[in-house]
Write an enzyme that holds these catalytic residues in place. Structure first.
Site, PDB file in Angstrom:
ATOM      1  N   TYR A   1      -3.115   5.432 -41.182  1.00 41.29           N
ATOM      2  CA  TYR A   1      -4.346   5.804 -40.484  1.00 41.29           C
ATOM      3  C   TYR A   1      -4.019   6.921 -39.499  1.00 41.29           C
ATOM      4  O   TYR A   1      -3.224   7.792 -39.789  1.00 41.29           O
ATOM      5  CB  TYR A   1      -5.007   4.579 -39.834  1.00 41.29           C
ATOM      6  CG  TYR A   1      -6.467   4.854 -39.565  1.00 41.29           C
ATOM      7  CD1 TYR A   1      -7.344   5.106 -40.625  1.00 41.29           C
ATOM      8  CD2 TYR A   1      -6.968   4.926 -38.278  1.00 41.29           C
ATOM      9  CE1 TYR A   1      -8.669   5.418 -40.396  1.00 41.29           C
ATOM     10  CE2 TYR A   1      -8.294   5.229 -38.048  1.00 41.29           C
ATOM     11  CZ  TYR A   1      -9.141   5.479 -39.108  1.00 41.29           C
ATOM     12  OH  TYR A   1     -10.455   5.798 -38.886  1.00 41.29           O
TER      13      TYR A   1
ATOM     14  N   ARG B 270     -18.335  13.555 -39.410  1.00 39.36           N
ATOM     15  CA  ARG B 270     -17.615  13.683 -38.142  1.00 39.36           C
ATOM     16  C   ARG B 270     -16.313  12.887 -38.247  1.00 39.36           C
ATOM     17  O   ARG B 270     -16.157  11.843 -37.638  1.00 39.36           O
ATOM     18  CB  ARG B 270     -18.487  13.179 -37.000  1.00 39.36           C
ATOM     19  CG  ARG B 270     -18.096  13.690 -35.631  1.00 39.36           C
ATOM     20  CD  ARG B 270     -18.083  12.578 -34.607  1.00 39.36           C
ATOM     21  NE  ARG B 270     -17.069  11.577 -34.933  1.00 39.36           N
ATOM     22  CZ  ARG B 270     -16.908  10.430 -34.262  1.00 39.36           C
ATOM     23  NH1 ARG B 270     -17.694  10.136 -33.270  1.00 39.36           N
ATOM     24  NH2 ARG B 270     -15.953   9.572 -34.596  1.00 39.36           N
TER      25      ARG B 270
ATOM     26  N   LYS C  44      -9.271   2.393 -42.889  1.00 38.69           N
ATOM     27  CA  LYS C  44      -9.796   1.302 -42.056  1.00 38.69           C
ATOM     28  C   LYS C  44      -9.646  -0.044 -42.746  1.00 38.69           C
ATOM     29  O   LYS C  44      -9.238  -1.044 -42.125  1.00 38.69           O
ATOM     30  CB  LYS C  44     -11.277   1.557 -41.735  1.00 38.69           C
ATOM     31  CG  LYS C  44     -11.520   2.656 -40.721  1.00 38.69           C
ATOM     32  CD  LYS C  44     -11.227   2.186 -39.304  1.00 38.69           C
ATOM     33  CE  LYS C  44     -11.621   3.236 -38.281  1.00 38.69           C
ATOM     34  NZ  LYS C  44     -11.403   2.808 -36.895  1.00 38.69           N
TER      35      LYS C  44
ATOM     36  N   GLU D 109     -18.849   4.369 -40.148  1.00 37.46           N
ATOM     37  CA  GLU D 109     -17.667   5.055 -39.653  1.00 37.46           C
ATOM     38  C   GLU D 109     -17.834   6.577 -39.730  1.00 37.46           C
ATOM     39  O   GLU D 109     -18.179   7.125 -40.782  1.00 37.46           O
ATOM     40  CB  GLU D 109     -16.455   4.638 -40.490  1.00 37.46           C
ATOM     41  CG  GLU D 109     -15.125   4.998 -39.884  1.00 37.46           C
ATOM     42  CD  GLU D 109     -14.790   4.140 -38.679  1.00 37.46           C
ATOM     43  OE1 GLU D 109     -14.164   4.696 -37.748  1.00 37.46           O
ATOM     44  OE2 GLU D 109     -15.132   2.952 -38.642  1.00 37.46           O
ATOM     45  N   ASP D 110     -17.606   7.240 -38.610  1.00 39.94           N
ATOM     46  CA  ASP D 110     -17.531   8.701 -38.549  1.00 39.94           C
ATOM     47  C   ASP D 110     -18.803   9.403 -39.031  1.00 39.94           C
ATOM     48  O   ASP D 110     -18.743  10.394 -39.764  1.00 39.94           O
ATOM     49  CB  ASP D 110     -16.305   9.204 -39.319  1.00 39.94           C
ATOM     50  CG  ASP D 110     -15.012   8.920 -38.553  1.00 39.94           C
ATOM     51  OD1 ASP D 110     -15.089   8.330 -37.471  1.00 39.94           O
ATOM     52  OD2 ASP D 110     -13.941   9.291 -39.051  1.00 39.94           O
TER      53      ASP D 110
ATOM     54  N   ASP E  28     -18.039   1.181 -35.782  1.00 39.87           N
ATOM     55  CA  ASP E  28     -16.748   1.101 -35.112  1.00 39.87           C
ATOM     56  C   ASP E  28     -16.570   2.210 -34.083  1.00 39.87           C
ATOM     57  O   ASP E  28     -15.954   1.993 -33.036  1.00 39.87           O
ATOM     58  CB  ASP E  28     -15.616   1.152 -36.143  1.00 39.87           C
ATOM     59  CG  ASP E  28     -14.261   0.915 -35.511  1.00 39.87           C
ATOM     60  OD1 ASP E  28     -14.121  -0.083 -34.790  1.00 39.87           O
ATOM     61  OD2 ASP E  28     -13.351   1.734 -35.713  1.00 39.87           O
ATOM     62  N   ASP E  29     -17.101   3.389 -34.339  1.00 43.95           N
ATOM     63  CA  ASP E  29     -16.962   4.490 -33.386  1.00 43.95           C
ATOM     64  C   ASP E  29     -17.694   4.185 -32.081  1.00 43.95           C
ATOM     65  O   ASP E  29     -17.269   4.630 -31.019  1.00 43.95           O
ATOM     66  CB  ASP E  29     -17.512   5.786 -33.984  1.00 43.95           C
ATOM     67  CG  ASP E  29     -16.826   6.159 -35.276  1.00 43.95           C
ATOM     68  OD1 ASP E  29     -15.597   6.258 -35.276  1.00 43.95           O
ATOM     69  OD2 ASP E  29     -17.521   6.327 -36.293  1.00 43.95           O
TER      70      ASP E  29
ATOM     71  N   ASN F  58      -8.848  11.583 -30.831  1.00 42.11           N
ATOM     72  CA  ASN F  58      -7.775  11.700 -31.792  1.00 42.11           C
ATOM     73  C   ASN F  58      -8.236  12.574 -32.958  1.00 42.11           C
ATOM     74  O   ASN F  58      -9.431  12.851 -33.075  1.00 42.11           O
ATOM     75  CB  ASN F  58      -7.302  10.309 -32.260  1.00 42.11           C
ATOM     76  CG  ASN F  58      -8.414   9.454 -32.842  1.00 42.11           C
ATOM     77  OD1 ASN F  58      -9.226   9.927 -33.640  1.00 42.11           O
ATOM     78  ND2 ASN F  58      -8.473   8.198 -32.442  1.00 42.11           N
TER      79      ASN F  58
END
Length: 555
Positions: A106, A159, A177, A248-249, A271-272, A411
């Site tokens: 990851y 993203r 993930k 996610e993202d 999760d973000d 990150n």
């Protein structure tokens, strides 16, 4: 039930594959660990070298292979090939040394893998659902061979980490993930499905790249996009009614409304927004053990005002409210700063999700001026822009606070707002530091500091295991507060003395099982479980945990 490598999957040839078909089945393949009897019974004689290996020897062999590679992307690809070949050995390797392998499967390595996805593509994994298949998503989802999917991690690739729009290349994120679901918390991998929703990309370098693997069109927006998301959710519910969807993202302007639309009617979380908030709150709880202060006494200033920042700010506010602070007042202790300056009520460019944190304050143009004006006890970076926690900012925080909280969470590493060396050096070793990507230990005036990584891996895998064990109907905000407290309480005084405010990643499975047990207890307390409450919740969690061991019989 303990998940084992003998769990069946559908294969096109025979119910119990033999010979080459068995060796090509990653869930059943043992490679050189097949015994002589298994080789005779399953038609493997001659297809393998004659020596029979233990799984421990196989792990050692693969570890030496990975260690000999100089490039992290090559290590990522070698591990991906192993996952496609022998799933049990893959997880045995990862779980043998999680601190070494998590950064490879990851962040930060997965970012480069996503950027180069079309150039390093090996074999397909997961499901790609293009908007050109709108109206047929249930049909495409039904092509997945497993019929009891409990977790889907899904992205639209817009993203990816701090790297932006990577389109279909974002598939590396759901794959990574879900790998951590299993490697860090023992969620059985056969219940996990990575998904990319391909609605196009606005990254013109990708559109012009002949090796790009996604749709060659600009992104779909508006009602057509929303209808596509709704169809996906409905298709998942129809085929996998016990499935939890992790978003996610997604870009901020999609992530927040998607979560708000679906959070109260299905089992889902982002999760973000929520996982990042949970791990940030866990770091704060541990940091307060160092400073000796209370949560309600803190003031936080966020660099970045997107969904991650507001998600953390809201969870901190809810945690403050749970300790007696009025919610509006708690939100007022969490300020946001973005490219247009401090988020204040007089601004006309604010989104709905930013407005609860808009201050009744004069505009402030620079971040260091905002630090001096608001006097926060902690700064949290979720800007994806590197080096913005500069020397002036860190020194201002150190002047205001005896133990300033410095959390550059962006990150991969190249996007971090500051390094550990900078935070400790510019604060004369007084910073309580955690970052989104890993940094090595730092020596300051003869004292050794161990930077913590505020990695969502402390939260979402444990959340997944708790949801799996309880068959939960919902994921709520309070579950992330429970998780944060459970993470923080595992940090020892010895670790705090070195500045480490998260449990060591070397014992991530042990930490995750503890967190999952606490979350599961809350799920039962709130009546959100679909299974009866056992006398021993810890035993339930343990019984549901996947162990990377081979079955006793082939096939």
């Amino acid at each position: 039930m303990t998940a084992r490598a003998s769990i069946q999957i559908e294969v096109p040839t025979t119910e119990h594959p033999t010979g080459c078909n068995l060796l090509r089945n990653p869930r059943l393949n043992k490679g050189t660990a097949f015994s002589e009897a298994e080789r005779r019974a399953s038609g493997l004689e001659g297809l393998l070298p004659p020596a029979v290996s233990t799984i421990a020897l196989q792990v050692a062999r693969r570890h030496d292979e990975i260690a000999a590679l100089d490039d992290d992307l090559q290590k990522y690809l070698a591990l991906s090939d192993l996952q496609a070949r022998n799933e049990t050995l893959y997880y045995a390797l990862l779980m043998s040394d999680p601190a070494t392998y998590m950064p490879l499967v990851y962040t930060p390595t997965v970012g480069e893998a996503c950027q180069k996805f079309g150039h390093v593509f090996r074999a397909p994994r997961g499901l790609y659902l293009p908007i050109t298949a709108r109206g047929r998503l249930k049909e495409l989802l039904a092509n997945w061979p497993e019929k009891d999917v409990r977790f889907i991690v899904v992205t639209d690739g817009e993203r990816i980490l701090g790297l932006g729009d990577l389109g279909a290349g974002g598939m590396g994120i759901p794959i990574g993930k879900l790998t951590l679901y299993t490697a860090c918390a023992g969620v059985p991998p056969q219940h996990c499905l990575p998904v990319v929703l391909d609605v196009g990309t606005n990254n013109h370098e990708l559109l012009e790249d002949p090796l790009y693997l996604g749709l060659r069109r600009e992104r779909i927006r508006g009602t057509e996009y929303a209808a596509f998301i709704d169809e996906f959710v409905d298709a998942v519910q129809a085929l996998y009614p016990r499935c939890c969807i992790q978003w996610e993202d997604f870009a901020n302007f999609n992530a927040v409304p998607i979560l708000e639309r679906h959070r109260d009617r299905i089992c889902t979380f982002n999760d973000d927004i929520q996982g990042t908030a949970g791990v940030a709150l866990a770091g704060i709880y541990a940091a307060l053990r160092i400073s000796g202060q209370r949560l309600c006494e803190q003031r936080f200033l966020f660099l970045g005002a997107g969904s991650a920042a507001t998600g953390i700010a809201e969870l901190i506010s809810l945690a403050m409210a749970s300790e007696g602070t009025e919610l509006t007042a708690a939100r007022g202790r969490n300020a946001l700063f973005d490219v247009n300056g401090l988020v204040v009520k007089s601004r006309t460019d604010l989104t709905n999700f930013q407005q609860p944190f808009a201050l009744d304050h004069a505009p402030v143009a620079t971040f260091v001026e905002a630090v001096k004006a608001l006097r926060p006890t902690g700064i949290i970076g979720v800007s994806t822009t590197p080096n913005l926690f500069d020397q002036q900012v860190i020194e201002a925080m150190a002047e205001i606070n005896e133990r300033p909280i410095i959390f550059p969470y962006s990150n991969p590493t190249s996007r971090s707002e500051c390094t550990a060396t900078e935070a400790y050096g510019w604060s004369q070793g007084r910073a309580v530091f955690a970052s989104g990507s890993p940094f090595p230990p730092v020596e300051i005036d003869g004292r050794r500091f161990v930077p913590g990584q505020g990695n969502n891996v402390y939260i979402f895998p444990a959340m997944g295991l708790a949801v799996f064990a309880t068959d939960a109907t919902r994921v709520t905000e309070d579950m992330f507060i429970v998780a944060a407290k459970a993470v923080a309480e595992q940090v020892s005084e010895e670790h705090l003395a070195t500045g480490l405010i998260y449990p060591p990643q070397s014992r991530i499975l042990e930490a995750s099982l503890h967190v999952a047990e606490r979350i599961a207890a809350y799920i039962f307390d709130q009546g959100l479980a679909r299974v009866p409450r056992p006398n021993d919740i810890g035993a339930l969690i343990s019984a549901c945990t996947y162990r990377p061991i081979y079955s006793e019989e082939a096939g």
